[in-house]
Design an enzyme around this catalytic site. Structure first.
Site, PDB file in Angstrom:
ATOM      1  N   TYR A 210      34.564  26.095  28.418  1.00 31.48           N
ATOM      2  CA  TYR A 210      35.938  26.579  28.453  1.00 31.48           C
ATOM      3  C   TYR A 210      36.888  25.375  28.434  1.00 31.48           C
ATOM      4  O   TYR A 210      36.707  24.433  29.199  1.00 31.48           O
ATOM      5  CB  TYR A 210      36.138  27.423  29.709  1.00 31.48           C
ATOM      6  CG  TYR A 210      37.531  27.943  29.809  1.00 31.48           C
ATOM      7  CD1 TYR A 210      38.000  28.875  28.901  1.00 31.48           C
ATOM      8  CD2 TYR A 210      38.395  27.482  30.796  1.00 31.48           C
ATOM      9  CE1 TYR A 210      39.298  29.336  28.964  1.00 31.48           C
ATOM     10  CE2 TYR A 210      39.694  27.942  30.865  1.00 31.48           C
ATOM     11  CZ  TYR A 210      40.136  28.866  29.953  1.00 31.48           C
ATOM     12  OH  TYR A 210      41.426  29.317  30.015  1.00 31.48           O
TER      13      TYR A 210
ATOM     14  N   ARG B 180      47.543  34.023  53.868  1.00 28.88           N
ATOM     15  CA  ARG B 180      46.811  33.019  53.098  1.00 28.88           C
ATOM     16  C   ARG B 180      45.354  32.913  53.558  1.00 28.88           C
ATOM     17  O   ARG B 180      44.521  32.340  52.872  1.00 28.88           O
ATOM     18  CB  ARG B 180      47.526  31.659  53.180  1.00 28.88           C
ATOM     19  CG  ARG B 180      46.921  30.608  52.299  1.00 28.88           C
ATOM     20  CD  ARG B 180      47.849  29.449  51.899  1.00 28.88           C
ATOM     21  NE  ARG B 180      48.945  29.170  52.769  1.00 28.88           N
ATOM     22  CZ  ARG B 180      48.874  28.481  53.924  1.00 28.88           C
ATOM     23  NH1 ARG B 180      47.723  27.988  54.337  1.00 28.88           N
ATOM     24  NH2 ARG B 180      49.954  28.275  54.643  1.00 28.88           N
TER      25      ARG B 180
ATOM     26  N   ASP C 284      29.318  28.885  35.361  1.00 24.45           N
ATOM     27  CA  ASP C 284      30.416  29.755  34.952  1.00 24.45           C
ATOM     28  C   ASP C 284      29.786  30.949  34.234  1.00 24.45           C
ATOM     29  O   ASP C 284      29.259  30.813  33.129  1.00 24.45           O
ATOM     30  CB  ASP C 284      31.378  28.983  34.035  1.00 24.45           C
ATOM     31  CG  ASP C 284      32.623  29.802  33.660  1.00 24.45           C
ATOM     32  OD1 ASP C 284      32.538  31.040  33.643  1.00 24.45           O
ATOM     33  OD2 ASP C 284      33.661  29.180  33.356  1.00 24.45           O
TER      34      ASP C 284
ATOM     35  N   LYS D  79      38.669  38.213  32.774  1.00 24.07           N
ATOM     36  CA  LYS D  79      38.001  38.650  31.552  1.00 24.07           C
ATOM     37  C   LYS D  79      37.256  39.972  31.789  1.00 24.07           C
ATOM     38  O   LYS D  79      37.876  40.965  32.076  1.00 24.07           O
ATOM     39  CB  LYS D  79      37.071  37.549  31.049  1.00 24.07           C
ATOM     40  CG  LYS D  79      37.720  36.147  31.039  1.00 24.07           C
ATOM     41  CD  LYS D  79      38.841  36.019  30.024  1.00 24.07           C
ATOM     42  CE  LYS D  79      39.686  34.759  30.224  1.00 24.07           C
ATOM     43  NZ  LYS D  79      38.978  33.511  30.358  1.00 24.07           N
TER      44      LYS D  79
HETATM   45  C1  LIG Z   1      39.231  32.239  30.787  1.00 22.92           C
HETATM   46  C2  LIG Z   1      38.097  31.430  31.284  1.00 22.92           C
HETATM   47  C3  LIG Z   1      38.250  30.590  32.393  1.00 22.92           C
HETATM   48  C4  LIG Z   1      39.573  30.398  33.098  1.00 22.92           C
HETATM   49  O1  LIG Z   1      39.981  31.550  33.774  1.00 22.92           O
HETATM   50  P1  LIG Z   1      41.527  31.966  33.994  1.00 22.92           P
HETATM   51  O2  LIG Z   1      41.410  33.254  34.707  1.00 22.92           O
HETATM   52  O3  LIG Z   1      42.185  32.027  32.649  1.00 22.92           O
HETATM   53  O4  LIG Z   1      42.141  30.892  34.838  1.00 22.92           O
HETATM   54  C5  LIG Z   1      37.129  29.897  32.817  1.00 22.92           C
HETATM   55  N1  LIG Z   1      35.936  30.000  32.188  1.00 22.92           N
HETATM   56  C6  LIG Z   1      35.763  30.786  31.120  1.00 22.92           C
HETATM   57  C7  LIG Z   1      34.430  30.877  30.464  1.00 22.92           C
HETATM   58  C8  LIG Z   1      36.835  31.531  30.628  1.00 22.92           C
HETATM   59  O5  LIG Z   1      36.656  32.311  29.540  1.00 22.92           O
END
Ligand SMILES: *Cc1c(COP(=O)(O)O)cnc(C)c1O
Length: 354
Positions: free
Chosen positions: A99, A48, A170, A195
């Protein structure tokens, strides 16, 4: 590193960073290290706290964003770790269009009194800066999901810092190929590695990056204690995906730009939202029915949530009750993958209601 110490280009860093030091019989790629526990008195001790496969991924992404990377089990775990930096009752400034997981998480924290939230329009830089007075954290997403609004990062970061707030961005949609918020002074960058960075729709992972020497140890301590760690196998796959980020994103962006031009000329499309860069396009159709007909009529594209993979996918965002009511009912978000632009266009045209 070359002898002349010239900084390496992005595409070079993407393929060379995070590899084991060269040597006879040394594997070129960092191996998957499956271990819950290590021999005592070293730096790792327990699974961890650290893992060599995470480290390889973190070194590579850190070299691309220009900071120290801490990886997580998912993008939401990374977002949760950043929100954990906010003191109890602290003010968070956040985009009204972001998001949905981020919005739902902030709403839930707000409802139980853990934080206060000021919702803002990220395209109004002065408004965001004004809202940051007394804030602990300014959360930004740019381009926003799925409205594809763009924030003036340098102006907001400068103003928020003058007001004493931390700024987190983000950067999932833009990726470090197209936008590097740490270079504009952001304190934290967050990614859903799921993504574009991993890029093949086969894993969940997240990351936080920082160039601030005091934030990195806090993030590491939080991850070790809360335990939202990535799996070594997923870190391996994510690093494999990251190696090709530049070529994938360049192709997706070129195809997106081509499809945007064609969509803008199509009579069945009311509005096309595209920030001019990246591989995500939002096409607004007159109503939910026609948008659903498009999503249901495609063959090459996949009706699927999520984005940033090699395949092309689309969805009507308001099918989710959590999506902001200011997003049009007929908005279809398209994630442009690596298929041929003419093939993707032909499939959209046959499915677009006249
Ligand atoms: C998908 C997404 C998230 C969340 O990520 P996960 O890997 O699904 O937990 C956060 N911000 C944006 C812009 C996203 O497209």
């Amino acid at each position: 590193m070359p002898d002349d110490q010239r900084p390496l280009h992005f595409t070079t860093r993407a393929v060379v960073a995070g590899r084991p030091a060269a040597g006879p019989d040394v594997p070129l790629n960092a191996p998957v290290v499956l271990a819950s526990t290590y021999g005592s008195y070293g730096e790792l001790e327990y699974g961890r706290y650290g893992n060599p496969t995470w480290t390889a991924f973190e070194d590579a992404l850190g070299a691309l964003e220009g900071g120290r990377c801490v990886s997580y089990a998912s993008g939401m775990a990374a977002i949760g770790a950043v929100l954990d930096l906010v003191p109890v009752g602290g003010l968070v400034v956040a985009p009204r269009h972001s998001y949905t997981g981020t919005v739902m998480c902030l709403r839930e924290l707000e409802e139980r009194g853990a934080v206060r939230v000021a919702w803002v329009d990220v395209t109004d830089a002065d408004g965001v800066v004004a809202a940051s007075l007394g804030a602990a954290l300014v959360w930004l997403e740019s381009p926003t999901n799925p409205a594809l609004e763009v924030a003036d990062l340098p102006a907001i970061i400068e103003g928020a810092h003058a007001n004493g707030a931390l700024v987190a961005v983000d950067n999932t949609f833009a990726t470090p190929l197209l936008q590097r918020p740490l270079e504009h002074g952001a304190d934290l960058v967050v990614h859903s590695v799921t993504k574009y960075l991993a890029g093949h729709s086969d894993l969940l992972m997240g990351a936080v990056l920082t160039a601030d020497g005091t934030l990195a140890p806090r993030l590491l301590a939080q991850r070790s204690l809360h335990g939202a760690v990535p799996s070594p196998f997923e870190a391996f796959l994510a690093l494999r995906g990251l190696r090709t980020l530049a070529v994938r994103m360049e192709r997706a962006q070129a195809t997106a730009q081509e499809l945007v031009q064609r969509l803008r000329r199509h009579a069945g499309v009311v509005e096309v939202r595209y920030p001019g860069f990246g591989g995500i396009v939002s096409a607004v159709l007159p109503d939910a029915e026609r948008a659903d007909a498009l999503v249901g009529g495609v063959r090459l594209w996949r009706a699927a949530t999520s984005l940033g993979g090699v395949e092309s996918s689309l969805e009507r965002r308001r099918r989710w009750s959590s999506e902001a009511p200011t997003i049009p009912e007929g908005l279809v978000r398209l994630s442009i993958g690596l298929a041929d632009a003419d093939d993707l266009w032909a499939d959209l045209v046959q499915a677009l209601p006249a």
